[in-house]
Design an enzyme around this catalytic site. Structure first.
Site, PDB file in Angstrom:
ATOM      1  CG  ASP A  68      -2.002  -1.071   1.144  1.00  0.00           C
ATOM      2  OD1 ASP A  68      -2.340  -1.486   0.026  1.00  0.00           O
ATOM      3  OD2 ASP A  68      -2.491  -1.495   2.217  1.00  0.00           O
ATOM      4  CG  ASP A 115      -6.687  -1.574  -1.658  1.00  0.00           C
ATOM      5  OD1 ASP A 115      -6.879  -2.788  -1.880  1.00  0.00           O
ATOM      6  OD2 ASP A 115      -5.819  -1.156  -0.867  1.00  0.00           O
TER       7      ASP A 115
END
Length: 199
Positions: free
Chosen positions: A114, A128
């Protein structure tokens, strides 16, 4: 369309993660736009937005199931909006699934990279984002009644709500003019008009 959108989302996710790992791993976060956007490399063992950390294998199996379900649904796909929606979901799911399969600490237990952070929100990645956008689009399409096969569901209440036109009074038939033959027959039988009898 589904394959093109899925490949675009997957490519963007893989390229961005590769660049982030190469340039931001072990480095200080980069603050942009006055702190509205921060770039930092983190590893997530849970689901999207760092939800459910510690259940990596479970989320890996769920991601596999999602991919299979999307591919099976694609056989009946006849709608461009649904193709875009499923393409986003497929590309995002495969992007994070690759991390779980190939990255450390072990296959099926890999941590997802991330790197995007906004204020008061967990760190996330492009996969995402694709999943969330695909989910929102799916809700909107379902709310409008558009099906995967391109058909549209219309409620019975809509048909009942439409007022039906009330039948108006039937027009009176116009008198048909008598032909010469009918006039002659009336004269022979004594049914001539009163004006003629007086004359």
């Amino acid at each position: 369309m589904l394959v093109a959108v899925a490949l675009a989302a997957l490519t963007a996710d893989i390229v961005s993660k590769t660049v982030v790992v190469a340039t931001l791993q072990g480095e200080a976060p980069i603050r942009l736009l006055g702190g509205l956007l921060t770039l930092r490399e983190t590893r997530n063992s849970g689901a999207a937005f760092s939800i459910g950390t510690g259940y990596t294998i479970v989320f890996t199996l769920i991601a596999c199931g999602v991919v299979v379900a999307i591919l099976r649904t694609a056989r009946n796909l006849r709608s461009v909006p649904w193709a875009i929606c499923l393409g986003l979901l497929l590309g995002g799911a495969v992007g994070n699934l690759i991390d779980r399969m190939l990255r450390e600490p072990a296959p099926l237990k890999g941590h997802v990279v991330d790197w995007i952070q906004v204020p008061n929100f967990p760190v996330f990645n492009l996969a995402d984002s694709a999943i969330v956008c695909g989910g929102v689009l799916a809700v909107l399409l379902a709310a409008r009644g558009l099906q995967v096969d391109g058909t549209r569901i219309t409620g019975k209440d809509d048909d009942a709500a439409e007022p039906k036109p009330e039948p108006g009074p039937e027009p009176e038939p116009e008198p048909r003019p008598e032909s010469e033959t009918e006039t002659e027959l009336k004269a022979e039988t004594g049914d001539a008009p009163a004006s003629e009898e007086k004359s």
